[in-house]
Scaffold this motif. Sequence first.
Motif, PDB file in Angstrom:
ATOM      1  N   VAL A 141      -5.680   2.057  -6.487  1.00 21.12           N
ATOM      2  CA  VAL A 141      -5.549   3.220  -5.602  1.00 21.12           C
ATOM      3  C   VAL A 141      -6.887   3.746  -5.108  1.00 21.12           C
ATOM      4  O   VAL A 141      -6.931   4.613  -4.237  1.00 21.12           O
ATOM      5  CB  VAL A 141      -4.777   4.359  -6.304  1.00 21.12           C
ATOM      6  CG1 VAL A 141      -3.336   3.983  -6.537  1.00 21.12           C
ATOM      7  CG2 VAL A 141      -5.468   4.755  -7.609  1.00 21.12           C
TER       8      VAL A 141
ATOM      9  N   LEU B  74       2.920   6.917  -8.074  1.00 22.62           N
ATOM     10  CA  LEU B  74       1.631   6.442  -8.591  1.00 22.62           C
ATOM     11  C   LEU B  74       0.936   7.469  -9.470  1.00 22.62           C
ATOM     12  O   LEU B  74      -0.130   7.212 -10.008  1.00 22.62           O
ATOM     13  CB  LEU B  74       0.719   6.059  -7.422  1.00 22.62           C
ATOM     14  CG  LEU B  74       1.174   4.862  -6.588  1.00 22.62           C
ATOM     15  CD1 LEU B  74       0.218   4.626  -5.431  1.00 22.62           C
ATOM     16  CD2 LEU B  74       1.267   3.613  -7.457  1.00 22.62           C
TER      17      LEU B  74
ATOM     18  N   CYS C 193       0.832  -1.198   0.000  1.00 25.49           N
ATOM     19  CA  CYS C 193       0.000   0.000   0.000  1.00 25.49           C
ATOM     20  C   CYS C 193       0.869   1.251   0.000  1.00 25.49           C
ATOM     21  O   CYS C 193       2.079   1.200   0.183  1.00 25.49           O
ATOM     22  CB  CYS C 193      -0.937   0.004   1.202  1.00 25.49           C
ATOM     23  SG  CYS C 193      -0.093   0.208   2.778  1.00 25.49           S
TER      24      CYS C 193
END
Length: 285
Positions: free
Chosen positions: A73, A145, A3
């Motif tokens: 996400v 990301l 994560c």
Amino acid sequence: EPCVAALARVERTDFLSPVCIGEVANVSAEITYTSRHSVEVQVNVMSENILTGAKKVTNKATLWYVPLSLKNVNKVLEVPPIQYTRKEQEDEGKKRYEEQKLDRLETKQRNGDLIFPVINPEPHTVGYSQSSLIHLVGPSDCTLLGFVHGGVTMKLMDEVAGIVAARHCKTNIVTASVDAINFHEKIKKGSVITISGRMTFTSNKSMEIEVFVDADPFVDEPRERYRAVSAFFTYVSLSKEGKPLPVPQLLTETEDEKRRFEEGKGRYLQTKAKRQAQMQQAARQ
């Protein structure tokens, strides 16, 4: 599951003392509470003059993070609970969690507000000092990301708030505090963001400025503009010698401006009462 921690909220932050050029900043952080889907982190910043050895606390802040899956996400993961040394610590943390959760919901309800340009505004009115900045989100603004760093957004918001404060009082200005920055939605690389600020309240020596960030993610996946971040900044006016100066009174014209002024006054008085209570408690210890 792997994560990434996404910044969801920054609690009220007071800038207690400036960090000067040549000083060393020491930042320490500690997890103080976990809910099922969020983590509370207490951060302290201390500066040190390497020539004299003098140290001082410059800033304290509370940050809330949520864990997002690296595979998706949009998926919020569960947080492993921490072990508390005292039951009171968990109870106090839960109380802070519930308070910030309620405040986030109330803030979302205000997020329909927009700032429109005013033609030939009078000095010291809301329209005279309101400001906006447009920024294209590039790779250097983002995490691996592809979403904007919280710190990048906060810096842009502080710049806009500073422009509003400087336009209002025409003097040197400095950030005194930030009242709860709420990150409502992620901002993706390639988005165009508009950072808008307006004066909401003035006391004799401080100015409250509301700042919000709207995002237009039109590059990869077109969608309607949305409110991504919102916060209130407090600034003070300073002389060339760094001494506090009186702040010109904000002139409110519309009913909405008068309402926001009264709401800002309530936040100001509440903060003032909390500060006085903390000083009294410290004096008794």
